[in-house]
Design an enzyme around this catalytic site. Sequence first.
Site, mmCIF file in Angstrom:
data_model
loop_
_atom_site.group_PDB
_atom_site.id
_atom_site.type_symbol
_atom_site.label_atom_id
_atom_site.label_comp_id
_atom_site.label_asym_id
_atom_site.label_seq_id
_atom_site.Cartn_x
_atom_site.Cartn_y
_atom_site.Cartn_z
ATOM 1 N N GLY A 32 0.820 -1.216 0.000
ATOM 2 C CA GLY A 32 0.000 0.000 0.000
ATOM 3 C C GLY A 32 0.847 1.257 0.000
ATOM 4 O O GLY A 32 2.081 1.200 0.032
ATOM 5 N N ASP A 89 -6.616 -0.347 6.308
ATOM 6 C CA ASP A 89 -7.673 0.498 5.732
ATOM 7 C C ASP A 89 -8.520 1.135 6.822
ATOM 8 O O ASP A 89 -9.078 2.214 6.641
ATOM 9 C CB ASP A 89 -8.552 -0.337 4.805
ATOM 10 C CG ASP A 89 -7.740 -0.880 3.648
ATOM 11 O OD1 ASP A 89 -7.216 -0.065 2.874
ATOM 12 O OD2 ASP A 89 -7.599 -2.110 3.535
ATOM 13 N N GLY A 100 -6.929 -5.142 3.199
ATOM 14 C CA GLY A 100 -7.266 -5.801 1.936
ATOM 15 C C GLY A 100 -7.720 -4.840 0.856
ATOM 16 O O GLY A 100 -8.074 -5.267 -0.235
ATOM 17 N N GLY A 102 -5.904 -3.179 -0.865
ATOM 18 C CA GLY A 102 -4.961 -3.419 -1.965
ATOM 19 C C GLY A 102 -4.956 -4.867 -2.415
ATOM 20 O O GLY A 102 -4.067 -5.288 -3.162
ATOM 21 N N GLU A 108 -0.890 -10.941 3.683
ATOM 22 C CA GLU A 108 -0.715 -10.072 4.863
ATOM 23 C C GLU A 108 -1.064 -10.840 6.137
ATOM 24 O O GLU A 108 -0.380 -10.732 7.155
ATOM 25 C CB GLU A 108 -1.596 -8.831 4.724
ATOM 26 C CG GLU A 108 -1.114 -7.918 3.600
ATOM 27 C CD GLU A 108 -2.041 -6.748 3.284
ATOM 28 O OE1 GLU A 108 -1.557 -5.806 2.657
ATOM 29 O OE2 GLU A 108 -3.216 -6.784 3.646
HETATM 30 C C1 5RP Z 1 -3.456 -3.859 1.218
HETATM 31 C C2 5RP Z 1 -3.747 -3.302 2.555
HETATM 32 C C3 5RP Z 1 -3.154 -1.980 2.889
HETATM 33 O O1 5RP Z 1 -2.477 -2.086 4.095
HETATM 34 C C4 5RP Z 1 -4.258 -0.984 3.030
HETATM 35 O O2 5RP Z 1 -5.015 -0.989 1.837
HETATM 36 C C5 5RP Z 1 -3.723 0.410 3.320
HETATM 37 O O3 5RP Z 1 -3.276 1.023 2.166
HETATM 38 P P1 5RP Z 1 -2.724 2.508 2.155
HETATM 39 O O4 5RP Z 1 -1.468 2.519 2.967
HETATM 40 O O5 5RP Z 1 -2.466 2.762 0.676
HETATM 41 O O6 5RP Z 1 -3.783 3.425 2.696
HETATM 42 O O7 5RP Z 1 -4.417 -3.881 3.375
HETATM 43 O O8 5RP Z 1 -4.137 -5.070 1.010
#
Ligand code: 5RP
Length: 222
Positions: A32, A89, A100, A102, A108
């Site tokens: 992310g 998120d 999730g 991303g 993860e």
């Molecule tokens: C990816 C994730 C990320 O940790 C989550 O989407 C946070 O992303 P960002 O740092 O771009 O806000 O869970 O699967």
Amino acid sequence: MNSDSAALGKQLAARAALDYLREDTILGVGTGSTVNALIDLLDSEGWVSRLRGAVSSSEASSERLRGLGVPVLDLNEVADLSLYIDGADEATRSRILIKGGGAALTREKIIAAAAARFVCIVDDSKVVTTLGRFPLPVEVIPMARRYVMRQLATHGGRPVWRQGCVTDNGNHIVDVHDLSISDPLGTESRFNQIAGVVTVGLFAARPADLMIIGSGQGIEVV
Ligand code: 5RP
């Protein structure tokens, strides 16, 4: 919160996470934009040559790490993973997370489970009292997608297929909207039991051990 202040929060949280790195260790690296800020800092702060390598939660992060010269290892080759750093998120102050966005939630969750310590880095816009404002990602086996969506709907949410998204594991993502998750452990366990579900993006059974929240005011460690 505007996007500048979120970006500053992410940057500050990523920088504060450097304090938890140790020389000659293998680092678990998430996915992310917040983690991308961390990866950039590994380079600019001289950590690339001081780490033995990294285990990564996505092809995207692996590519970025390799681009800097960080050896990316298979988790099966790593006996001792002391630290995993990743974003989220949505997060509560008890460090229970939704992840999730991303689409990297399965890897993860595996790396978080294997790591002795999981440090979560977020900007303060992610912190909530009750999880569910962010649609809950669920990774599903493609042939089970419609069945899983029907089952998820019986739990009160509104499942939406993330069309066009195929995970690094070749699976699909269903995002469950309109949930108010008052019992994260129970929800994680119930959704996990639906046949065809690979991973639920709720990190309640294995929350973060420490959370660094960045904002325009600085950082807070929870
Ligand atoms: C990816 C994730 C990320 O940790 C989550 O989407 C946070 O992303 P960002 O740092 O771009 O806000 O869970 O699967």
